[in-house]
Design a protein around this motif. Sequence first.
Motif, PDB file in Angstrom:
ATOM      1  N   GLU A  92       0.834  -1.215   0.000  1.00 26.10           N
ATOM      2  CA  GLU A  92       0.000   0.000   0.000  1.00 26.10           C
ATOM      3  C   GLU A  92       0.862   1.257   0.000  1.00 26.10           C
ATOM      4  O   GLU A  92       0.911   2.028   0.969  1.00 26.10           O
ATOM      5  CB  GLU A  92      -0.934  -0.035   1.223  1.00 26.10           C
ATOM      6  CG  GLU A  92      -2.078   0.956   1.166  1.00 26.10           C
ATOM      7  CD  GLU A  92      -3.205   0.580   0.215  1.00 26.10           C
ATOM      8  OE1 GLU A  92      -4.253   1.238   0.284  1.00 26.10           O
ATOM      9  OE2 GLU A  92      -3.062  -0.356  -0.591  1.00 26.10           O
ATOM     10  N   ASP A  93       1.565   1.456  -1.110  1.00 23.79           N
ATOM     11  CA  ASP A  93       2.451   2.604  -1.281  1.00 23.79           C
ATOM     12  C   ASP A  93       2.143   3.242  -2.627  1.00 23.79           C
ATOM     13  O   ASP A  93       2.188   2.567  -3.667  1.00 23.79           O
ATOM     14  CB  ASP A  93       3.918   2.145  -1.222  1.00 23.79           C
ATOM     15  CG  ASP A  93       4.885   3.288  -1.460  1.00 23.79           C
ATOM     16  OD1 ASP A  93       5.181   4.015  -0.512  1.00 23.79           O
ATOM     17  OD2 ASP A  93       5.342   3.446  -2.623  1.00 23.79           O
ATOM     18  N   LEU A  94       1.840   4.528  -2.619  1.00 20.19           N
ATOM     19  CA  LEU A  94       1.371   5.211  -3.830  1.00 20.19           C
ATOM     20  C   LEU A  94       2.369   5.102  -4.975  1.00 20.19           C
ATOM     21  O   LEU A  94       2.002   4.737  -6.098  1.00 20.19           O
ATOM     22  CB  LEU A  94       1.090   6.683  -3.519  1.00 20.19           C
ATOM     23  CG  LEU A  94       0.537   7.512  -4.688  1.00 20.19           C
ATOM     24  CD1 LEU A  94      -0.833   7.015  -5.105  1.00 20.19           C
ATOM     25  CD2 LEU A  94       0.480   8.992  -4.308  1.00 20.19           C
ATOM     26  N   THR A 118      -6.100  -1.523  -3.774  1.00 20.91           N
ATOM     27  CA  THR A 118      -5.848  -0.549  -2.710  1.00 20.91           C
ATOM     28  C   THR A 118      -7.040  -0.437  -1.763  1.00 20.91           C
ATOM     29  O   THR A 118      -8.194  -0.578  -2.173  1.00 20.91           O
ATOM     30  CB  THR A 118      -5.521   0.838  -3.287  1.00 20.91           C
ATOM     31  OG1 THR A 118      -5.230   1.733  -2.215  1.00 20.91           O
ATOM     32  CG2 THR A 118      -6.681   1.395  -4.109  1.00 20.91           C
ATOM     33  N   THR A 120      -6.877   2.277   0.748  1.00 20.59           N
ATOM     34  CA  THR A 120      -6.921   3.653   1.261  1.00 20.59           C
ATOM     35  C   THR A 120      -6.450   4.710   0.269  1.00 20.59           C
ATOM     36  O   THR A 120      -6.702   5.891   0.477  1.00 20.59           O
ATOM     37  CB  THR A 120      -6.044   3.778   2.538  1.00 20.59           C
ATOM     38  OG1 THR A 120      -4.705   3.375   2.222  1.00 20.59           O
ATOM     39  CG2 THR A 120      -6.575   2.916   3.662  1.00 20.59           C
ATOM     40  N   LEU A 121      -5.773   4.314  -0.803  1.00 16.71           N
ATOM     41  CA  LEU A 121      -5.214   5.301  -1.731  1.00 16.71           C
ATOM     42  C   LEU A 121      -6.251   5.765  -2.758  1.00 16.71           C
ATOM     43  O   LEU A 121      -7.239   5.080  -3.007  1.00 16.71           O
ATOM     44  CB  LEU A 121      -4.001   4.708  -2.450  1.00 16.71           C
ATOM     45  CG  LEU A 121      -2.839   4.276  -1.545  1.00 16.71           C
ATOM     46  CD1 LEU A 121      -1.742   3.615  -2.366  1.00 16.71           C
ATOM     47  CD2 LEU A 121      -2.278   5.465  -0.776  1.00 16.71           C
ATOM     48  N   PRO A 186     -10.944   7.726   1.231  1.00 16.23           N
ATOM     49  CA  PRO A 186      -9.904   6.953   1.920  1.00 16.23           C
ATOM     50  C   PRO A 186     -10.495   5.908   2.864  1.00 16.23           C
ATOM     51  O   PRO A 186     -11.281   6.232   3.759  1.00 16.23           O
ATOM     52  CB  PRO A 186      -9.122   8.026   2.694  1.00 16.23           C
ATOM     53  CG  PRO A 186      -9.334   9.274   1.905  1.00 16.23           C
ATOM     54  CD  PRO A 186     -10.737   9.177   1.383  1.00 16.23           C
ATOM     55  N   ALA A 243      -0.637   1.218   8.595  1.00 16.00           N
ATOM     56  CA  ALA A 243      -0.528   1.923   7.307  1.00 16.00           C
ATOM     57  C   ALA A 243      -1.880   2.493   6.888  1.00 16.00           C
ATOM     58  O   ALA A 243      -1.964   3.645   6.426  1.00 16.00           O
ATOM     59  CB  ALA A 243       0.002   0.978   6.238  1.00 16.00           C
ATOM     60  N   ASP A 246      -2.754   5.432   9.230  1.00 18.18           N
ATOM     61  CA  ASP A 246      -1.900   6.586   8.915  1.00 18.18           C
ATOM     62  C   ASP A 246      -2.393   7.296   7.651  1.00 18.18           C
ATOM     63  O   ASP A 246      -2.457   8.535   7.605  1.00 18.18           O
ATOM     64  CB  ASP A 246      -0.447   6.137   8.705  1.00 18.18           C
ATOM     65  CG  ASP A 246       0.328   6.037  10.015  1.00 18.18           C
ATOM     66  OD1 ASP A 246      -0.079   6.699  10.988  1.00 18.18           O
ATOM     67  OD2 ASP A 246       1.338   5.302  10.056  1.00 18.18           O
ATOM     68  N   ASN A 247      -2.745   6.514   6.621  1.00 18.61           N
ATOM     69  CA  ASN A 247      -3.248   7.112   5.376  1.00 18.61           C
ATOM     70  C   ASN A 247      -4.542   7.880   5.612  1.00 18.61           C
ATOM     71  O   ASN A 247      -4.719   8.989   5.107  1.00 18.61           O
ATOM     72  CB  ASN A 247      -3.470   6.023   4.318  1.00 18.61           C
ATOM     73  CG  ASN A 247      -2.196   5.625   3.605  1.00 18.61           C
ATOM     74  OD1 ASN A 247      -1.268   6.407   3.516  1.00 18.61           O
ATOM     75  ND2 ASN A 247      -2.140   4.409   3.107  1.00 18.61           N
ATOM     76  N   ARG A 250      -3.903  11.110   7.570  1.00 17.28           N
ATOM     77  CA  ARG A 250      -3.382  12.153   6.679  1.00 17.28           C
ATOM     78  C   ARG A 250      -4.482  12.779   5.838  1.00 17.28           C
ATOM     79  O   ARG A 250      -4.539  13.995   5.649  1.00 17.28           O
ATOM     80  CB  ARG A 250      -2.310  11.564   5.757  1.00 17.28           C
ATOM     81  CG  ARG A 250      -0.898  11.648   6.277  1.00 17.28           C
ATOM     82  CD  ARG A 250       0.134  11.419   5.178  1.00 17.28           C
ATOM     83  NE  ARG A 250      -0.096  10.192   4.444  1.00 17.28           N
ATOM     84  CZ  ARG A 250       0.368   9.010   4.819  1.00 17.28           C
ATOM     85  NH1 ARG A 250       1.064   8.890   5.928  1.00 17.28           N
ATOM     86  NH2 ARG A 250       0.136   7.937   4.092  1.00 17.28           N
ATOM     87  N   GLU A 251      -5.374  11.936   5.318  1.00 21.01           N
ATOM     88  CA  GLU A 251      -6.422  12.421   4.412  1.00 21.01           C
ATOM     89  C   GLU A 251      -7.527  13.184   5.143  1.00 21.01           C
ATOM     90  O   GLU A 251      -7.973  14.234   4.690  1.00 21.01           O
ATOM     91  CB  GLU A 251      -7.024  11.246   3.646  1.00 21.01           C
ATOM     92  CG  GLU A 251      -6.093  10.623   2.612  1.00 21.01           C
ATOM     93  CD  GLU A 251      -5.854  11.534   1.422  1.00 21.01           C
ATOM     94  OE1 GLU A 251      -6.743  12.334   1.081  1.00 21.01           O
ATOM     95  OE2 GLU A 251      -4.760  11.451   0.834  1.00 21.01           O
TER      96      GLU A 251
END
Length: 290
Positions: A92-94, A118, A120-121, A186, A243, A246-247, A250-251
């Motif tokens: 899960e990394d953009l 994905t 959360t992205l 998200p 993760a 955290d995502n 942030r959103e």
Amino acid sequence: MPVRKVGVVGLGTMGQGIAQMLAFKGLDVFVTERTQEKLDYAISMIDHSLDKQMEKWALTQAEKKLIMNKIHRTNSVAELSQCELVIETVTEDLEEKINVLRELDLHCSPDIIVASNTSTLSLTELAGATKYPERVIGLHFIHPVSKIDVVEIVRGLKTSEQTFEQTKHFLEETINKKGVMVFESPGFVTTRLICLHINEALHVLEEGVASAEDIDSAMRIGYSFQHGPFEMCDRFGLDAVVAALDNMFREYGELKYRPSIVLKKMVRAGHLGVKTGIGFFKYDKNGDRI
């Protein structure tokens, strides 16, 4: 166009589950990983998973052989050009996901559907990095893939109606899972709600209200959950839950999404749950509670 060949890029826990489920449904599955070692390891884990099912009389030796014969190793993304649908399930990394989608752009014709697993992205951001954003869609499978019969279908801003309809048909007619259409947000529905459930359970634990065992028992027995929040977190992977939180933190910028300190400490200690044999509880090599 009917989907009979599916590519899977990335064979972590989710990728293994998706590949195994698709092969069980009779589809040809073409799988790839970054290195040959990772690919071999993932195939061995699928083989081990099927052996566990055989031990429980849920599968015969002949059925296992048919499933394994439907899973084809490939050495590169280029070999996925023969598929009608490709699912990326990398970490899960953009940036990593964008790199995979761009590589698929180079080798897959515009009529091949590209789905991201994905949770959360932003699908719009992922699709926006490709030449054909109209064919990119989100398919959020839930672990364990073979047992959970709902999949969130996520449309990006430019996802075409044709891509959505073909994907929904594939889910409901080919692999017999319920497709739930969600608007891009998200965490979507399932990740957003279940991660908050786990995070709140951690706050209850931190406050000394009850033990992890008793909190799990209360939710499992009282509300008919298959697993309580702590065992659920262990099975998802504590690092994956951190993760996701955290995502979303942030959103959304809301404190309720900030991961519990206890959760972050356990991840730093390498206690990631079932995959490391220890999380909130201990597990054997088969993933069963000790």
